[in-house]
Design a protein around this motif. Structure first.
Motif, PDB file in Angstrom:
ATOM      1  N   GLY A 141       0.789  -1.217   0.000  1.00  0.00           N
ATOM      2  CA  GLY A 141       0.000   0.000   0.000  1.00  0.00           C
ATOM      3  C   GLY A 141       0.825   1.271   0.000  1.00  0.00           C
ATOM      4  O   GLY A 141       0.273   2.356  -0.192  1.00  0.00           O
ATOM      5  N   SER A 142       2.119   1.166   0.202  1.00  0.00           N
ATOM      6  CA  SER A 142       2.949   2.366   0.230  1.00  0.00           C
ATOM      7  C   SER A 142       3.346   2.773  -1.190  1.00  0.00           C
ATOM      8  O   SER A 142       3.396   1.954  -2.096  1.00  0.00           O
ATOM      9  CB  SER A 142       4.204   2.127   1.071  1.00  0.00           C
ATOM     10  OG  SER A 142       5.006   1.127   0.474  1.00  0.00           O
ATOM     11  N   GLU A 143       3.618   4.058  -1.350  1.00  0.00           N
ATOM     12  CA  GLU A 143       4.066   4.576  -2.638  1.00  0.00           C
ATOM     13  C   GLU A 143       5.579   4.639  -2.650  1.00  0.00           C
ATOM     14  O   GLU A 143       6.190   5.066  -1.679  1.00  0.00           O
ATOM     15  CB  GLU A 143       3.500   5.981  -2.899  1.00  0.00           C
ATOM     16  CG  GLU A 143       2.125   5.978  -3.500  1.00  0.00           C
ATOM     17  CD  GLU A 143       1.762   7.321  -4.111  1.00  0.00           C
ATOM     18  OE1 GLU A 143       2.531   8.288  -3.945  1.00  0.00           O
ATOM     19  OE2 GLU A 143       0.702   7.393  -4.740  1.00  0.00           O
ATOM     20  N   ILE A 144       6.166   4.203  -3.762  1.00  0.00           N
ATOM     21  CA  ILE A 144       7.616   4.285  -3.910  1.00  0.00           C
ATOM     22  C   ILE A 144       7.921   5.111  -5.152  1.00  0.00           C
ATOM     23  O   ILE A 144       7.099   5.199  -6.076  1.00  0.00           O
ATOM     24  CB  ILE A 144       8.270   2.897  -4.012  1.00  0.00           C
ATOM     25  CG1 ILE A 144       7.750   2.121  -5.225  1.00  0.00           C
ATOM     26  CG2 ILE A 144       8.064   2.099  -2.752  1.00  0.00           C
ATOM     27  CD1 ILE A 144       8.568   0.909  -5.561  1.00  0.00           C
ATOM     28  N   THR A 145       9.076   5.716  -5.156  1.00  0.00           N
ATOM     29  CA  THR A 145       9.518   6.512  -6.290  1.00  0.00           C
ATOM     30  C   THR A 145      10.769   5.871  -6.859  1.00  0.00           C
ATOM     31  O   THR A 145      11.755   5.670  -6.146  1.00  0.00           O
ATOM     32  CB  THR A 145       9.832   7.952  -5.850  1.00  0.00           C
ATOM     33  OG1 THR A 145       8.654   8.507  -5.246  1.00  0.00           O
ATOM     34  CG2 THR A 145      10.223   8.806  -7.032  1.00  0.00           C
TER      35      THR A 145
END
Length: 103
Positions: free
Chosen positions: A30-34
């Protein structure tokens, strides 16, 4: 718009809205990564290629799941030598959903 990214020692061509299985990375579901290792960015007939990376280009993705691929069976045999070896391997992966491409 599409981009070519580099992660886990491999290169992937990605577009917004695409789901992708990459080598496992330490991130929560569920986390956003770049991803900032972008090798090329293209839109239509224009293509911007980095040397080796495109400056300022990023890909934002959301972690969907972690899992393991299907088993790969390794079988080694030497004929007439009475040697056989069976081995199996399952590689871990992280599934990503590409949200946007900035660049």
């Amino acid at each position: 718009m599409y981009a070519v990214i580099k992660t886990g020692g491999k290169q992937y061509k990605v577009a917004a809205g695409q789901k992708l299985k990459i080598e496992q990375i330490p991130a929560d579901i569920g986390s956003e990564i770049t991803i900032d290792q972008v090798l090329a960015v293209g839109a239509g007939d224009t293509l911007k290629v980095g040397a080796p990376l495109v400056a300022g280009a990023t890909v934002v993705a959301t972690v969907v799941a972690h899992g393991r691929h299907d088993k790969v069976t390794i079988f080694k045999m030497r004929r007439r030598k009475h040697y056989q070896k069976h081995q199996g391997h399952r590689q871990n992966y992280t599934e990503l959903h590409i949200v946007s491409i900035n660049g």
